[in-house]
Design a protein around this motif. Structure first.
Motif, PDB file in Angstrom:
ATOM      1  N   GLY A 190      -2.449   1.621  -3.609  1.00 52.01           N
ATOM      2  CA  GLY A 190      -1.759   2.346  -4.388  1.00 52.01           C
ATOM      3  C   GLY A 190      -0.491   2.347  -3.582  1.00 52.01           C
ATOM      4  O   GLY A 190       0.121   1.425  -3.068  1.00 52.01           O
ATOM      5  N   GLY A 191       0.386   2.872  -4.260  1.00 46.99           N
ATOM      6  CA  GLY A 191       1.806   3.246  -3.291  1.00 46.99           C
ATOM      7  C   GLY A 191       1.943   4.402  -2.646  1.00 46.99           C
ATOM      8  O   GLY A 191       2.313   4.197  -1.576  1.00 46.99           O
ATOM      9  N   GLY A 192       0.691   4.646  -2.250  1.00 46.90           N
ATOM     10  CA  GLY A 192       0.500   5.211  -0.225  1.00 46.90           C
ATOM     11  C   GLY A 192       0.725   6.709  -0.102  1.00 46.90           C
ATOM     12  O   GLY A 192       0.734   6.774   0.788  1.00 46.90           O
ATOM     13  N   LEU A 193      -0.295   6.711  -1.531  1.00 49.15           N
ATOM     14  CA  LEU A 193       0.316   8.713  -0.787  1.00 49.15           C
ATOM     15  C   LEU A 193      -1.575   9.008  -0.078  1.00 49.15           C
ATOM     16  O   LEU A 193      -0.665  10.086   0.399  1.00 49.15           O
ATOM     17  N   LEU A 194      -2.230   8.514  -0.288  1.00 44.09           N
ATOM     18  CA  LEU A 194      -3.229   8.755   1.192  1.00 44.09           C
ATOM     19  C   LEU A 194      -2.946   7.886   2.355  1.00 44.09           C
ATOM     20  O   LEU A 194      -2.937   8.372   4.052  1.00 44.09           O
ATOM     21  N   SER A 195      -2.358   6.959   2.624  1.00 45.36           N
ATOM     22  CA  SER A 195      -1.883   5.355   3.856  1.00 45.36           C
ATOM     23  C   SER A 195      -1.110   6.355   4.468  1.00 45.36           C
ATOM     24  O   SER A 195      -0.792   6.089   5.657  1.00 45.36           O
ATOM     25  N   GLU A 196      -0.050   6.903   3.934  1.00 46.58           N
ATOM     26  CA  GLU A 196       0.901   6.963   4.345  1.00 46.58           C
ATOM     27  C   GLU A 196       0.193   8.589   5.333  1.00 46.58           C
ATOM     28  O   GLU A 196       0.541   8.765   6.573  1.00 46.58           O
ATOM     29  N   PRO A 197      -0.315  10.051   4.894  1.00 48.11           N
ATOM     30  CA  PRO A 197      -0.555  11.104   5.506  1.00 48.11           C
ATOM     31  C   PRO A 197      -1.554  10.687   6.716  1.00 48.11           C
ATOM     32  O   PRO A 197      -2.142  10.374   7.676  1.00 48.11           O
ATOM     33  N   MET A 198      -2.714   9.805   6.269  1.00 49.23           N
ATOM     34  CA  MET A 198      -3.624   9.302   7.552  1.00 49.23           C
ATOM     35  C   MET A 198      -2.736   8.598   8.851  1.00 49.23           C
ATOM     36  O   MET A 198      -3.086   9.245   9.362  1.00 49.23           O
ATOM     37  N   ALA A 199      -1.752   7.430   8.489  1.00 49.90           N
ATOM     38  CA  ALA A 199      -0.581   6.981   9.632  1.00 49.90           C
ATOM     39  C   ALA A 199      -0.251   8.268  10.475  1.00 49.90           C
ATOM     40  O   ALA A 199       0.467   7.872  11.532  1.00 49.90           O
ATOM     41  N   ARG A 200       0.110   9.267   9.623  1.00 53.84           N
ATOM     42  CA  ARG A 200       0.940  10.506  10.005  1.00 53.84           C
ATOM     43  C   ARG A 200       0.205  10.731  11.490  1.00 53.84           C
ATOM     44  O   ARG A 200       0.745  11.365  12.252  1.00 53.84           O
ATOM     45  N   LEU A 201      -1.198  11.125  10.686  1.00 58.41           N
ATOM     46  CA  LEU A 201      -2.342  11.664  11.554  1.00 58.41           C
ATOM     47  C   LEU A 201      -2.787  10.475  12.831  1.00 58.41           C
ATOM     48  O   LEU A 201      -3.479  11.321  13.369  1.00 58.41           O
ATOM     49  N   GLY A 202      -1.911   9.991  12.605  1.00 63.94           N
ATOM     50  CA  GLY A 202      -2.333   8.923  14.220  1.00 63.94           C
ATOM     51  C   GLY A 202      -3.380   8.011  13.809  1.00 63.94           C
ATOM     52  O   GLY A 202      -3.934   6.435  15.068  1.00 63.94           O
ATOM     53  N   ALA A 203      -4.005   7.335  12.545  1.00 65.18           N
ATOM     54  CA  ALA A 203      -5.017   6.279  12.418  1.00 65.18           C
ATOM     55  C   ALA A 203      -4.260   4.744  12.168  1.00 65.18           C
ATOM     56  O   ALA A 203      -2.595   4.654  12.066  1.00 65.18           O
ATOM     57  N   GLU A 204      -4.825   3.922  12.266  1.00 58.86           N
ATOM     58  CA  GLU A 204      -4.302   2.195  11.996  1.00 58.86           C
ATOM     59  C   GLU A 204      -4.762   2.054  10.831  1.00 58.86           C
ATOM     60  O   GLU A 204      -5.886   2.752  11.197  1.00 58.86           O
ATOM     61  N   VAL A 205      -3.704   1.726  10.464  1.00 59.48           N
ATOM     62  CA  VAL A 205      -3.730   1.622   8.325  1.00 59.48           C
ATOM     63  C   VAL A 205      -3.985   0.861   7.709  1.00 59.48           C
ATOM     64  O   VAL A 205      -2.604   0.090   8.168  1.00 59.48           O
TER      65      VAL A 205
END
Length: 247
Positions: A73-88
């Protein structure tokens, strides 16, 4: 890439493309997801940390993990995962969602690889991930087993698959369709089809048939008094989430 006709339902994709501009409006058509998101993130981060022995108190605890957010979708989960260091990698069959996601990620200073593609196409291309987030998607596909099998293929051995959806019973009909779409008008009418909802036992069976090993399931429960969501180990009557691994 062409979307696989086996699992992508064009009518379902069109529903979400029509709402794409509102992904980051907490009072818009995706208000229910904004309300649910902190609860979802609590479950997701705890499961990933437990599976990969990560300390959530440290900076960027998911560094070194490659994560797919399918149906991003718009990244509601992708963004927090990236902030936590994952390669998303954020993937969505609804192309209209992705410009919104890319702009918001850029504004947030985050590098996320957003792609207009499907689970099947990624699997065929040989992509592999430590974690696959599959949240509120399986009830919108045409062939849940084929879709979940593609998600399993996308996991590295020992990888973690997190899947949430909506139970199928009279309570879920009243809450998710009558309540959310008709009474509260949180979602446009027709966003969900009750017949596509999946019971927890059915989902566990589908996950097993797909080659995954289910290891956990919990409920997401809405409290109309506190107007908030919580995780329940017992109440899976409406919204629920599962964790499974690839052996």
């Amino acid at each position: 890439m062409q979307a696989s006709p086996n699992t992508v339902d064009p009518a379902e994709v069109a529903k979400f493309e029509a709402m794409a501009a509102e992904w980051w409006d907490p009072a818009g058509k995706f208000k229910p997801l904004h309300m649910l998101n902190p609860c979802r993130l609590d479950y997701i981060t705890a499961q990933i940390a437990g599976e990969f022995d990560r300390d959530l108190a440290t900076p960027r605890p998911f560094a070194g993990l490659r994560l797919l957010d399918i149906g991003c979708g718009g990244g509601l989960l992708s963004e927090p995962m990236a902030r936590l260091g994952a390669e998303v990698v954020g993937a969505d069959a609804a192309e209209g969602n992705l410009p919104v996601a890319r702009v918001h990620a850029a504004q947030s200073g985050l590098e996320i690889d957003y792609r207009h593609t499907t689970a099947e196409a990624l699997a065929e291309a040989g992509e592999r991930f430590d974690v696959v987030l599959n949240m509120e998607v399986v009830e919108h596909v045409a062939d849940p087993l084929a879709y979940l099998t593609a998600c399993m293929t996308l996991l590295k051995p020992g990888g973690l698959h997190l899947c949430s959806t909506i139970n199928r019973n009279s309570k879920s009909y009243m809450m998710a369709i009558v309540g959310a779409e008709v009474v509260m008008r949180w979602l446009p009418r027709g966003t969900h089809e009750w017949s596509k909802f999946i019971t927890p036992d059915e989902l566990f069976d589908l996950l097993t048939q797909a080659g995954l090993t289910p290891v956990d399931r919990k409920g997401f429960v809405f409290n109309p008094i506190t107007w908030g969501w919580s995780i329940s180990p017992r109440d899976l009557s409406v919204n629920y989430v599962t964790a499974s691994t690839r052996p």
